[in-house]
Structure formats: C-alpha cells, structure tokens
Motif scaffolding. Structure first.
Motif, mmCIF file in Angstrom:
data_model
loop_
_atom_site.group_PDB
_atom_site.id
_atom_site.type_symbol
_atom_site.label_atom_id
_atom_site.label_comp_id
_atom_site.label_asym_id
_atom_site.label_seq_id
_atom_site.Cartn_x
_atom_site.Cartn_y
_atom_site.Cartn_z
ATOM 1 N N ALA A 1 43.259 48.098 39.604
ATOM 2 C CA ALA A 1 44.596 47.629 39.367
ATOM 3 C C ALA A 1 44.902 46.505 38.406
ATOM 4 O O ALA A 1 45.281 46.636 37.457
ATOM 5 N N GLY A 2 44.016 45.515 38.698
ATOM 6 C CA GLY A 2 44.243 44.371 37.762
ATOM 7 C C GLY A 2 43.770 44.449 36.274
ATOM 8 O O GLY A 2 44.525 44.161 35.452
ATOM 9 N N TYR A 3 42.766 45.106 36.258
ATOM 10 C CA TYR A 3 42.043 45.312 34.859
ATOM 11 C C TYR A 3 42.863 46.145 33.919
ATOM 12 O O TYR A 3 43.317 45.907 32.906
ATOM 13 N N GLN A 4 43.574 47.517 34.687
ATOM 14 C CA GLN A 4 44.525 48.333 33.806
ATOM 15 C C GLN A 4 45.706 47.695 33.462
ATOM 16 O O GLN A 4 46.187 47.795 32.390
ATOM 17 N N VAL A 5 46.418 46.984 34.312
ATOM 18 C CA VAL A 5 47.688 46.306 34.260
ATOM 19 C C VAL A 5 47.494 45.374 33.146
ATOM 20 O O VAL A 5 48.665 45.215 32.165
#
Length: 308
Positions: free
Chosen positions: A95-99
């Motif tokens: 979640a964090g990496y992709q956003v």
C-alpha cells in the motif's frame, strides 16, 4: 523485444547456464524486464487514474492472479504469531510503496524513479542496523553514505532541467517504504517462501486500499485504453508474474548473485522510457543514480554481521 533480449544476455553473463541452469537465468531476466517496464507503465497509467485508484486496481488484479496460483505453488496459511509482521509488510511494501511511487511518477521519469527506488537497499541496511541489530562493516557505512548521497542528488535533477522536486521526494519515500518492507519481511522468510510472503503482503495491501474503491470505480469508465492496458499489465506482469519468477530464481540461485542483477533494472527503465515515452534524464540524475548504485554494491560487498 530488444530490451528483453538484452536483459537475458546481460543476465546470462552474471548467471552462467553451466552453473545455475538456463531456466533460473530466464526467470531472472523475465523479472528484470517486467520490473523495469513497471516504472514505464505507471507513467502511462497515472494519466487515467489517481495514485490511490491505480494502487488498488493493481493490487486487486495481482491478488486475484495470486489467489488462483496459490494452490498450485503450495501457499500455506500463515501462523497467527506472524500476523502483525505480515500486516506491516502489506502496509509498507504494498500500500505505502505503491501510493507514494504512483504519486511521484506524475512528473518523475521512469528511469529516474527506478534509480531512486533501487537505492533502497542502503536504507534497508540502516533499518536492519536499527531494528534487527545487524552490524555494518566500515565498507558498508561508506556504501550507505554513497547511496544516500546519490539518492539525494537524483531528487534535485528532473528531465532536462535542474530543480528540487517534491515528486522525486515522494519516490524517495517509496524507496524508504520498500526498504522497511524488506526488513520487516526478513524474519518471515525463515518460515515461508518468498512467493508466500508476497501473497500475504499483496492481500493485506489490497484490504488496506479498499477505502479508495469508490474512486477506482469512478475512474475506470473514464480511463483511456492506454491507461487501462497499463493497469492490467501492472497487476498481472510485475506484481504477479514478476514476483513468481523472482521467487523461483531465489530458490535456485545464491542470494547475492541474484540480487546483484537488480542493478540492470534502472538502465532498462531508462531505455524503455526513452523508446516508448521519449523521456529524457538529466545528466546529474544519471550521475546520482550511478553513485547510488555504486553505494548499494559497496554496502553489499562490505556485508553486515549479525550481533552475537
């Protein structure tokens, strides 16, 4: 096709068939090409999707593909004692990496973003030092310093101009999130395969991103064909197939050897971005990327010693 042939040839030099087997070599090459193309595909997809919508769409597609493949690849139910760590992997690495990466690539070129992200291992080394109490050798500290300097240099170089970039800082934050994922997942790899951990993290990341589902539903009908194709590719190619081929290679090759091939990803991304999107990269960004990759190589060569 030329990029893929070049990746296979370059990988073959690093992983001779006589020692490791052609199948593992091809698996690494496929992974490198897919992961390099991912940075280019994101640049295409962000034209039709928000950062959150693109992240959820990619994760949903990957989750379905992995759920279909899981029984055939022997994916097991995780232990309850590992749930907290698995949730951390999903939050940081998916979640964090992709956003953050999607948000940053609104203006950051594919090649530049790839260079920043591939400086991540130096941050992972620092996090492992703090969280896992791994000792870092003298050469390791030099490599970390070079990697950090290179990553910072890249954030000040964009396209054909030279200026600080907020979006590049978002990509740098994505690299930090991915580094945290690498560190948090490390203890899990002694209990599960790399593909199993990836499945768990992807499914958790998908659940975390579900609140933006209304945005994705709104954006899908309005997205153009290129954005939709890029989204589908990101979910099936880099996220599902790429991690599966990477896990296959990791199970059959020395860790140091296979991870060193990741140095090819930024240069493949630069070439693919130039060929497909006519992207340019500032010479200072290229220099910073080379410094960062050199720092990563040096930190790996220096090695880290666990506290006894």
């Amino acid at each position: 096709m030329k990029a893929q042939d070049s990746a296979i040839e370059s990988t073959a030099e690093l992983l001779p068939d006589t020692r490791f087997g052609r199948r593992a070599t091809i698996a690494v090459a496929v992974t490198l090409v897919l992961w390099a193309c991912a940075f280019v595909a994101i640049r295409v997809a962000v034209a039709g999707f928000s950062s959150g919508g693109l992240s959820l769409g990619r994760l949903l597609i990957a989750s379905v593909v992995m759920a279909v493949a899981a029984p055939f690849l022997g994916v097991r139910m995780p232990s309850r004692s590992h749930v907290v760590r698995i949730v951390g992997c999903g939050l940081a690495g998916m979640a964090g990496y992709q956003v953050l990466l999607n948000a940053g690539e609104r203006t950051v070129s594919a090649g530049t973003a790839s260079m920043v992200v591939n400086s991540g291992p130096v941050f992972a080394a620092l996090l492992a030092f703090v969280l896992l109490k791994e000792r870092i050798t003298g050469w390791g500290w030099v490599g970390i310093a070079l990697g950090f300097a290179g990553a910072v240099t890249i954030t000040f170089a964009q396209g054909a101009t030279l200026r600080p970039s907020v979006d590049a800082l978002l990509v740098l934050a994505a690299a930090l999130a991915q580094s945290l994922y690498f560190v948090v997942q490390k203890p899990l790899l002694s209990h599960y395969s790399g593909f199993e951990v990836t499945c768990y993290a992807t499914w958790v990341g998908t659940l975390v991103m579900l609140p933006v589902l209304p945005d994705l539903i709104t954006e899908l009908p309005a997205a153009d064909g290129d954005s939709l194709a890029a989204l589908l590719f990101l979910g099936v190619g880099p996220s599902a197939i790429g991690y599966a081929t990477w896990a296959y290679a990791q199970a059959r090759l020395p860790v140091a050897t296979v991870t060193n091939t990741l140095f090819l990803v930024p240069f493949l991304s630069i070439g693919i971005g130039w060929a497909l999107l006519d992207e340019t990269i500032h010479v200072l960004a290229l220099v910073g990327g080379l410094i960062a990759l050199g720092g990563v190589a040096l930190s790996r060569r220096g090695g880290r010693r666990p506290v006894r």
